[in-house]
Design an enzyme around this catalytic site. Structure first.
Site, short mmCIF file in Angstrom:
data_model
loop_
_atom_site.label_atom_id
_atom_site.label_comp_id
_atom_site.label_asym_id
_atom_site.label_seq_id
_atom_site.Cartn_x
_atom_site.Cartn_y
_atom_site.Cartn_z
N LYS A 110 44.27 81.38 41.14
CA LYS A 110 45.27 80.56 41.86
C LYS A 110 44.78 80.36 43.28
O LYS A 110 44.11 81.21 43.84
CB LYS A 110 46.61 81.29 41.90
CG LYS A 110 47.78 80.38 42.20
CD LYS A 110 48.25 79.64 40.96
CE LYS A 110 49.37 78.70 41.23
NZ LYS A 110 49.97 78.20 39.98
N GLY A 134 60.73 70.53 36.94
CA GLY A 134 62.18 70.42 36.80
C GLY A 134 62.59 69.10 36.17
O GLY A 134 63.43 69.05 35.27
N TYR A 135 61.98 68.02 36.63
CA TYR A 135 62.34 66.69 36.10
C TYR A 135 62.02 66.58 34.61
O TYR A 135 62.87 66.20 33.81
CB TYR A 135 61.62 65.58 36.89
CG TYR A 135 61.63 64.26 36.15
CD1 TYR A 135 62.81 63.54 35.99
CD2 TYR A 135 60.46 63.75 35.57
CE1 TYR A 135 62.83 62.34 35.26
CE2 TYR A 135 60.48 62.57 34.84
CZ TYR A 135 61.66 61.87 34.69
OH TYR A 135 61.68 60.70 33.96
N GLY A 157 61.09 68.71 40.88
CA GLY A 157 59.74 68.14 41.04
C GLY A 157 59.20 67.86 39.65
O GLY A 157 59.95 67.56 38.72
N ASN A 158 57.91 67.99 39.48
CA ASN A 158 57.29 67.69 38.19
C ASN A 158 57.93 68.50 37.06
O ASN A 158 58.40 67.95 36.07
CB ASN A 158 55.77 67.97 38.29
CG ASN A 158 55.09 67.88 36.94
OD1 ASN A 158 55.28 68.73 36.09
ND2 ASN A 158 54.31 66.83 36.73
P1 NAD Z 1 56.73 70.18 42.72
O1 NAD Z 1 56.16 70.25 44.06
O2 NAD Z 1 56.51 68.96 41.90
O3 NAD Z 1 58.32 70.41 42.76
C1 NAD Z 1 58.93 71.49 43.39
C2 NAD Z 1 60.40 71.14 43.55
O4 NAD Z 1 61.09 72.28 44.05
C3 NAD Z 1 60.68 70.00 44.54
O5 NAD Z 1 61.66 69.16 43.97
C4 NAD Z 1 61.29 70.71 45.74
O6 NAD Z 1 62.21 69.89 46.44
C5 NAD Z 1 61.98 71.84 45.05
N1 NAD Z 1 62.33 72.96 45.93
C6 NAD Z 1 61.59 73.59 46.86
N2 NAD Z 1 62.31 74.56 47.45
C7 NAD Z 1 63.54 74.53 46.86
C8 NAD Z 1 64.73 75.25 47.02
N3 NAD Z 1 64.81 76.24 47.91
N4 NAD Z 1 65.80 74.94 46.24
C9 NAD Z 1 65.73 73.96 45.34
N5 NAD Z 1 64.62 73.24 45.15
C10 NAD Z 1 63.54 73.52 45.89
O7 NAD Z 1 56.20 71.49 41.94
P2 NAD Z 1 56.10 71.74 40.37
O8 NAD Z 1 54.72 71.39 39.93
O9 NAD Z 1 57.27 71.14 39.71
O10 NAD Z 1 56.20 73.34 40.30
C11 NAD Z 1 57.45 74.03 40.32
C12 NAD Z 1 57.24 75.45 39.85
O11 NAD Z 1 56.66 75.45 38.53
C13 NAD Z 1 56.28 76.30 40.70
O12 NAD Z 1 56.71 77.64 40.68
C14 NAD Z 1 54.97 76.18 39.96
O13 NAD Z 1 54.09 77.26 40.24
C15 NAD Z 1 55.47 76.22 38.54
N6 NAD Z 1 54.55 75.67 37.56
C16 NAD Z 1 54.11 74.39 37.65
C17 NAD Z 1 53.27 73.90 36.66
C18 NAD Z 1 52.84 72.46 36.65
O14 NAD Z 1 52.21 72.07 35.66
N7 NAD Z 1 53.17 71.66 37.64
C19 NAD Z 1 52.84 74.74 35.62
C20 NAD Z 1 53.31 76.04 35.57
C21 NAD Z 1 54.16 76.49 36.54
#
Ligand code: NAD
Length: 414
Positions: free
Chosen positions: A103, A216-217, A213-214
């Site tokens: 990471k 959650g959506y 974000g990615n």
């Molecule tokens: P992202 O940057 O696309 O989205 C993150 C979201 O979290 C944003 O909407 C932001 O506004 C929101 N956020 C930040 N602080 C917040 C808070 N205090 N309360 C509510 N919302 C808040 O990131 P992502 O890629 O969606 O990643 C989100 C999580 O999933 C991370 O922990 C990441 O490590 C994990 N993850 C992501 C992937 C991937 O493929 N993108 C894979 C495995 C795990």
């Protein structure tokens, strides 16, 4: 303050007891193989030079090249990347893809840089890391705060340093990315949730998602399209509730126009962190780690927490949740769809193949459903929670590939 690295080590210690792990092996797994902390000087638009702090933690490569995302966020620090790299080792083993755990990240708020500054910083990061990464060495991907555009700059820089396109996954399609990668984490989470629901039979199927974000959506969208009801969504600016349910696509459109989910029509606004405490059957934290901790765990009303983010539930919180009979689906299972499709992307790049979206989806479903069922079975058989069951399987696979474990992995998989 929550320290994800101590959470990660605690979880490993707990599982070491269950699988009777040799003390020396435990010691070796409790430290990353290598942690790089470096300074990245870049020229700002105002002519000044500013140094940013960069990190890459390579936890373990016994099963294959280090694998794990790059995060751009002001809270990025050494303990965070170390924890996230350890979790990646277990995640890759759990879904049985031939990668280890890594990471990285930069302590930066990307929204505060101009595009030109962000490009310089992204390129500088890869320039620094180029001797340490490679398709068979360490394969980064995007994480929080890293857009497809950033990955595009990073790939271009990597190619300049003689690396191949398989050095990065999560690439845009036109740059060698895989069909289905963008939605893979959310989609995988949905497959896990739906499989769980075959066993526990939730009736209302109501979901609250923290973080839009990615991950959650896509999680919300796919669940919605499959008959689940999205009754709450939050982002870093605020949160909305609607007991009738909202359509995630409409919320996204609104967020794209206004910058936040806040004030979405026909919904009630609440403070962002209060979203976790609202009544719902399913709670999906999809933002950052440590958000469910000893201070709020006893107020959680959900029946199931599906950890779409990495490390959102601390070990202390998990004990409280367990007492209250709340099921926690661990991150290394719930969000493993991302790395699974990253593996498919890496494989396609290395073999000059291009799979259809349908093929990616089918293979993801097969892999993740199988992992869920193995974890569920271990959990029932050994009377341990899903996290410990996932760890039993994952840690024993990592250890077993070196022949360390007294009772070998096949015993746990039966
Ligand atoms: P992202 O940057 O696309 O989205 C993150 C979201 O979290 C944003 O909407 C932001 O506004 C929101 N956020 C930040 N602080 C917040 C808070 N205090 N309360 C509510 N919302 C808040 O990131 P992502 O890629 O969606 O990643 C989100 C999580 O999933 C991370 O922990 C990441 O490590 C994990 N993850 C992501 C992937 C991937 O493929 N993108 C894979 C495995 C795990």
């Amino acid at each position: 303050m929550n320290n994800p690295w101590s959470s990660a080590k605690k979880q490993l210690k707990q599982v070491a007891k269950i699988i009777d792990l040799d003390k020396n092996v435990l010691k070796s797994l409790s430290q990353p193989d290598r942690v790089l902390c470096f300074s990245l000087p870049i020229k700002l638009d105002n002519g000044r030079t500013k140094k940013f702090l960069g990190f890459r933690s390579q936890h373990n490569n016994r099963r294959g090249p280090y694998k794990g995302g790059i995060r751009f966020h002001p809270q990025v620090n050494k303990n965070e990347v170390k924890a996230l790299s350890m979790w990646m080792t277990w995640k890759c083993a759990l879904v049985d893809v031939p990668f280890g755990g890594g990471k990285g990240g930069i302590k930066v708020n990307p929204k505060k840089l101009s595009d030109v500054e962000l490009e310089r910083l992204s390129r500088k990061y890869i320039e620094y890391l180029s001797p340490y990464i490679g398709e068979n060495k360490d394969v980064p991907a995007p994480d929080v705060g890293v857009s497809p555009q950033v990955i595009g700059w990073m790939l271009d820089e990597a190619l300049k340093h003689g690396l191949t396109k398989a050095v990065l996954t999560g690439k845009p399609l036109g740059l060698g990315g895989s069909q289905g990668r963008i939605k893979a984490t959310g989609q995988g989470g949905f497959f896990v949730l739906d499989e769980l629901n075959k066993n526990i039979n939730l009736k209302k199927k109501t979901i609250i998602v923290q973080g839009f974000g990615n991950v959650g959506y896509w999680f919300a969208k796919i669940a919605f399209e499959n008959g689940y009801k999205i009754i709450g969504i939050s982002d870093s600016q605020g949160a909305i509730l609607n007991s009738e349910g909202v359509n995630p696509d409409q919320v996204l459109e609104y967020k794209n126009q206004t910058g936040s989910v806040k004030n979405f029509p026909q919904s009630k606004n609440i403070e962002a962190d209060k979203i976790l405490l609202q009544p719902t059957e399913i709670l999906a934290p999809a933002a950052l780690e440590g958000v469910i901790n000893k201070n709020n765990a006893f107020k959680i009303k959900a029946k199931v927490i599906i950890e779409m983010a990495n490390g959102p539930v601390t070990p202390k919180a998990e004990k409280i949740l367990e007492k209250n009979n709340i099921i926690v689906v661990p991150d290394i299972l719930a969000n493993s769809g991302g790395v699974t499709v990253s593996y498919f992307e890496w494989y396609q790049n290395k073999n000059q193949e291009q799979w259809t979206e349908q093929k990616v989806e089918e293979k993801l479903k097969e892999k993740i459903t199988q992992s869920f069922n193995q974890v569920w079975k271990i959990s029932k058989k050994r009377n341990i929670n899903l996290r410990m069951a996932a760890y039993v399987l994952a840690v024993s696979r990592v250890v077993d590939c070196r022949g360390y474990l007294k009772s070998n992995v096949s015993n746990f998989e039966k």
